[in-house]
Design a protein around this motif. Structure first.
Motif, PDB file in Angstrom:
ATOM      1  N   LYS C 132      -2.463   2.213  -8.797  1.00 42.08           N
ATOM      2  CA  LYS C 132      -1.095   2.512  -8.372  1.00 42.08           C
ATOM      3  C   LYS C 132      -0.481   1.345  -7.612  1.00 42.08           C
ATOM      4  CE  LYS C 132      -1.129   7.559  -7.907  1.00 42.08           C
ATOM      5  NZ  LYS C 132      -2.517   7.893  -7.485  1.00 42.08           N
ATOM      6  N   LYS C 133      -1.330   0.662  -6.840  1.00 41.36           N
ATOM      7  CA  LYS C 133      -0.818  -0.430  -6.002  1.00 41.36           C
ATOM      8  C   LYS C 133      -1.635  -1.695  -6.241  1.00 41.36           C
ATOM      9  CE  LYS C 133       2.139   2.169  -3.751  1.00 41.36           C
ATOM     10  NZ  LYS C 133       3.563   2.014  -4.065  1.00 41.36           N
ATOM     11  N   GLN C 173      -4.476 -10.295   5.424  1.00 43.21           N
ATOM     12  CA  GLN C 173      -4.060  -8.893   5.383  1.00 43.21           C
ATOM     13  C   GLN C 173      -4.132  -8.344   3.959  1.00 43.21           C
ATOM     14  OE1 GLN C 173      -0.068  -7.937   6.534  1.00 43.21           O
ATOM     15  NE2 GLN C 173      -0.679  -5.931   7.294  1.00 43.21           N
ATOM     16  N   GLN C 176      -7.485  -7.254   3.391  1.00 38.09           N
ATOM     17  CA  GLN C 176      -7.689  -6.002   4.111  1.00 38.09           C
ATOM     18  C   GLN C 176      -7.194  -4.793   3.293  1.00 38.09           C
ATOM     19  OE1 GLN C 176      -5.214  -5.142   7.731  1.00 38.09           O
ATOM     20  NE2 GLN C 176      -6.715  -6.573   8.579  1.00 38.09           N
ATOM     21  N   PHE C 177      -6.005  -4.938   2.697  1.00 44.29           N
ATOM     22  CA  PHE C 177      -5.447  -3.843   1.895  1.00 44.29           C
ATOM     23  C   PHE C 177      -6.407  -3.464   0.771  1.00 44.29           C
ATOM     24  CE2 PHE C 177      -0.687  -4.906   2.782  1.00 44.29           C
ATOM     25  CZ  PHE C 177      -0.806  -4.337   4.029  1.00 44.29           C
ATOM     26  N   THR C 180     -10.015  -2.008   2.080  1.00 44.74           N
ATOM     27  CA  THR C 180     -10.008  -0.630   2.575  1.00 44.74           C
ATOM     28  C   THR C 180      -9.681   0.355   1.462  1.00 44.74           C
ATOM     29  OG1 THR C 180      -7.678  -0.837   3.192  1.00 44.74           O
ATOM     30  CG2 THR C 180      -9.315  -1.266   4.922  1.00 44.74           C
ATOM     31  N   GLY C 181      -9.387  -0.170   0.260  1.00 47.20           N
ATOM     32  CA  GLY C 181      -9.119   0.714  -0.871  1.00 47.20           C
ATOM     33  C   GLY C 181      -7.693   1.235  -0.917  1.00 47.20           C
ATOM     34  N   ASN C 182      -6.867   0.873   0.067  1.00 46.62           N
ATOM     35  CA  ASN C 182      -5.488   1.358   0.043  1.00 46.62           C
ATOM     36  C   ASN C 182      -4.726   0.784  -1.147  1.00 46.62           C
ATOM     37  OD1 ASN C 182      -4.878   3.138   2.438  1.00 46.62           O
ATOM     38  ND2 ASN C 182      -5.972   1.450   3.424  1.00 46.62           N
ATOM     39  N   ALA C 183      -5.061  -0.464  -1.508  1.00 47.26           N
ATOM     40  CA  ALA C 183      -4.618  -0.999  -2.800  1.00 47.26           C
ATOM     41  C   ALA C 183      -5.889  -1.152  -3.639  1.00 47.26           C
ATOM     42  CB  ALA C 183      -3.923  -2.337  -2.614  1.00 47.26           C
TER      43      ALA C 183
END
Lengths: 231, 366, 257
Positions: C132-133, C173, C176-177, C180-183
């Motif tokens: 998604k990201k 950063q 980092q995204f 952490t699996g956020n992207a």
């Protein structure tokens, strides 16, 4: 002042975010502040401290933990995925969620002070007139704390507008979605575009000044009102 | 007194730390009449207000049994929350809601009831407390006395089973007190509503009360019909300079030349100042012990108008070692005289002898 | 981890620098390095200190911020930029020594994911719905971000992916995204995911250098550190075979000297 369309998008997004967050905070914060103001429970101390944490913690700490928690393996991420809305990082709802946490003390504390200033007496009077807990809250607590609600709303709004560290860490800088004014200013500065940075920054300074002036004016009036009541 | 089912009966116990230091214990067992004004009298710190708060359910720690006109408000297993008790409460300070005007303050309690009965009730209360012209004012625009009248109206409009008043006059100056007392008296005369009236002023007790409870250190040390309590010189209810009795009398004759009226009571009559009362009007007068002197014969060569034949009932010590309190029967009515031990000895005052009571002053209370 | 401690240490050393400059500056060296080079420069410094008596203080951050700090008199001796333009501008402004400027490394981009099965050594994943990201560094601020945009343009994907892009303020950063699996995936510096020539975790595509303009990372000695022997010694170390070996082991390319 003439803003670029990117700047305007960021400004609009910031105001929308701040308004949404303020509304949510008032709805959540009022019962919480009411409870904190009235309870004699042992939990009052710990919960009051948790609410105040964002005052003390660097935004980076909050941002860092939120990034971890919102991720697909974090506790918040697990919940949001299981209800089918995916993960919250880099989204507007995620920003709203983070801002609610971040600005919580700025809304809860003025409300709590206002509720505490009411004292027990008016609520006892209301009880003898047949008002149960809910009615005491809505018909005595809320109207008597009106100046507190105003201060809370303005501070919550202004603080959300001024939010930076948390947004930077979980926002992902998406125009119209997570790129708020403070980040936009930062980007201008980093890109050495000082002219654009100045415009936005100056606007923010004037805005914040106007807001604080308003709050202090109203606080003075409400103190005067309280004084008259007690005399 | 009425039947037990109709009474207010309270056996309550409540102990707490005062200012987190001194332990205070309220321990009372009262049966109060279901109409008229009951004065709860005592020094500050005697537990009067705490008693009232326990009756209203405002003290969560109170234990015991409370029954009001047949309805259980509290027992060992159950405590009715304040908002469900049919109680009216008038606090020391009027405590009006500052965000509401007078009309809205009075109507606050009516939220729970609707209908025409309410309108009538509201109008009647506004009328009785003389608040018509203040309805649109906010509390901060009223005088202390007016505020207290609004507070009373607000408590009355919900038609409570009992009205609790916590020193409603204490925060007011003398003029404001004079202004508000007639409203309390009219309340007393026109309604069956029992009123429990906390005060540390014996003047207010003498003027308003029918029944009296004396509090000391959390206990009721005396209770009974007002005149019984006041004339009981052996009881712990010691009032010092204010020791005296209250007599109900009726205006029967007017001497407009000297500006006096004759007030007849059970066993005689008194000449008192003419305050314009009609014939047949019931008045209440107060005679202080220090205003009665004794003589063995009827002296007409004195400035004292009211000289009544009396029989000595008993002689009691006074806290002042030079003085004695003498209970005198004027027929069925008891009055108290304070005389020096020396005079008592010279006149050979003892129980059973006949004397003349010379009454220097009679205060008309109402 | 010991960040506050470090800060206090730097603060104290700054005071020393200003009050006692003769004594301290002779033996010590302050390096301001772009954050993409963080781990590499740390390894370089460790080796350098082991071989000499010099003491090195290392400050990491964004090249843009270092540029404005140096323009305002920041007390650094060497600036390791993430690009070519900022050292050149410092030279033009007389704030850096012209002869000292050289390209110490060329950055390599990696498309990286923590998911071991997501990327199969090429760009094919980019046109799927597997994610998604996608994270990249802010193209306006970071050379790696600019290069990442160039890659997407070269693959004709920049319009399709517009709604999936999330930007880190810098390459650290961005990492980092993704970590952490956020992207789910993102363009990071290969130096962040490659240690000693091997991928540290997940799956990756090492982006071919012909898909973007080269990411030249230039170093300069600042003008006021002209006499600082430690600074010159460190620059020599970067150019020497040992230094170049270390740089290469972190996935950077090298230019002929």
């Amino acid at each position: 002042m003439k803003f670029s369309s990117d700047d305007l998008t960021a400004l609009y997004l910031t105001l929308e975010l701040a308004a949404t967050v303020t509304l949510i905070l008032l709805l959540l914060g009022a019962p919480l502040a009411w409870w904190l103001a009235r309870t004699q429970s042992w939990f009052k101390g710990p919960i009051g401290a948790v609410v105040a944490l964002p005052l003390v913690l660097p935004p980076t700490v909050l941002g860092f933990y939120l990034l971890l928690a919102m991720g697909p393996n974090g506790p918040i991420g697990q919940v949001t995925q299981s209800i089918g809305i995916g993960t919250l990082a880099f989204t507007y709802p995620g920003l709203v969620f983070a801002s609610v946490l971040y600005s919580l003390p700025f809304v809860v504390q003025p409300l709590q002070n206002a509720f505490e200033a009411i004292g027990d007496r008016p609520l006892e009077v209301a009880a003898t007139l047949g008002a149960g807990k809910l009615k005491r809250f809505f018909f005595v607590g809320v109207p008597m704390a009106k100046p507190g609600f105003f201060t809370a709303a303005v501070l919550g709004f202004a603080h959300t507008v001024g939010e930076f560290g948390v947004v930077l860490m979980i926002g992902g800088n998406i125009p119209g979605e997570t790129r708020v004014v403070s980040v936009q200013v930062y980007d201008h500065v980093e890109a050495l575009a000082y002219g654009q940075a100045h415009q936005l920054a100056l606007f923010l300074v004037l805005f914040s000044f106007a807001v604080l002036l308003l709050v202090y004016g109203i606080q003075r009036n409400s103190y005067r009102m309280l004084f008259r009541l007690n005399s | 007194m009425n039947s037990a089912a109709n009474q207010i009966s309270a056996k309550l116990n409540y102990s707490f730390l005062e200012n987190n230091q001194r332990k205070f214990q309220l321990d009372i067992d009262l049966d109060l009449p279901s109409k008229g004004i009951t004065a709860v009298f005592g020094e500050s710190g005697s537990g009067k207000t705490t008693l009232l708060r326990c009756l209203a359910g405002l003290e969560k720690g109170a234990r015991g049994v409370l029954r009001v006109k047949g309805e259980v408000w509290q027992n060992e297993r159950f405590t009715m929350p304040t908002h469900l008790r049919k109680v009216g409460y008038v606090f020391q300070e009027a405590s009006l809601f500052p965000h509401l005007n007078v009309r809205e303050n009075i109507k606050f309690g009516l939220r729970r009831i609707t209908g025409d009965k309410n309108k009538t009730r509201y109008r009647q209360v506004v009328e009785q407390m003389g608040l018509k012209k203040f309805l649109d004012n906010h509390p901060n625009e009223l005088s202390g006395g007016e505020r207290q009248r609004v507070a009373i109206a607000r408590a009355l409009v919900v038609e409570p089973s009992v009205l609790l008043m916590d020193e409603p006059l204490v925060a007011l100056d003398a003029n404001r007190k004079r202004e508000i007392l007639p409203y309390l008296e009219s309340l007393h005369e026109t309604s069956e509503l029992p009123i429990i009236y906390v005060t540390h002023s014996i003047d207010e007790v003498a003027r308003l009360a029918d029944y009296m409870v004396v509090m000391r250190e959390g206990r009721a040390v005396g209770q009974g019909i007002l005149s019984d309590v006041l004339e009981d010189t052996s009881s712990p209810v010691f009032l010092g300079e204010d020791m005296g009795v209250v007599i109900e009398a009726k205006v029967v004759e007017r001497d407009s030349h000297w500006n006096l009226v004759r007030a007849e009571f059970d066993s005689g009559h008194l000449w008192v100042r003419d305050t314009g009362d009609k014939f047949g009007k019931k008045i209440r007068v107060r005679i202080l012990a220090r205003d009665i002197s004794l003589a063995l014969t009827n002296h007409s060569d004195t400035s004292i108008i009211n000289r009544l034949r009396a029989r000595v009932v008993s002689i009691n010590d006074h806290t002042d070692p030079a003085m004695l309190l003498v209970n005198l029967a004027l027929g069925n009515t008891i009055v108290i005289a304070r005389i020096s031990k020396r005079s008592a000895s010279q006149l050979k005052i003892e129980s059973g002898i006949e004397v003349w009571a010379q009454i220097k002053g009679v205060a008309i209370l109402r | 981890m010991n960040n506050p401690f470090k800060k206090a240490f730097y603060g104290a050393s700054l005071i020393l620098l200003f009050s006692n400059s003769n004594v301290v500056v002779a033996e010590s060296l302050t390096i301001a390095s772009a954050s993409n080079f963080a781990e590499t420069v740390a390894a370089l410094v460790q080796e350098f200190e082991a071989k000499s008596d010099y003491e090195v203080r290392l400050i990491l951050g964004s090249s843009g911020r270092f540029y404005s700090q140096i323009s305002n008199g920041a007390p650094f001796d060497i600036f390791l930029s993430a690009d070519r333009e900022k050292p050149a501008a410092l030279v033009t402004n007389g704030l850096a020594l012209p002869q000292s400027r050289f390209t110490y490394a060329t950055g390599r981009l990696a498309l990286w994911s923590e998911d071991e099965n997501l990327i199969s050594g090429d760009s094919s994943v980019l046109s799927t719905d597997e994610y998604k990201k996608i994270a990249l560094a802010n193209p306006r601020l970071a050379p790696y971000g600019k290069a990442a945009m160039e890659v997407l343009t070269a693959l004709s994907l920049s319009d399709d992916l517009r709604d999936k892009l999330v930007q880190g303020e810098n390459i650290a950063q961005t990492y980092q995204f993704v970590s952490t699996g956020n992207a789910k995936l993102g363009f990071v510096a290969s130096s962040q995911v490659i240690k000693n020539g091997a991928l540290t975790s997940g799956s990756a595509w090492l982006v071919p250098e012909d898909l973007h303009l080269p990411i030249h990372q230039d170093a300069v000695i600042l003008a006021k550190s002209k006499e600082n022997s430690a600074a010159h010694a460190f620059m020599d170390f970067l150019k020497a075979s040992e230094g170049r070996r270390i740089i290469q082991s972190y996935g950077y390319g090298l230019q002929d000297l």
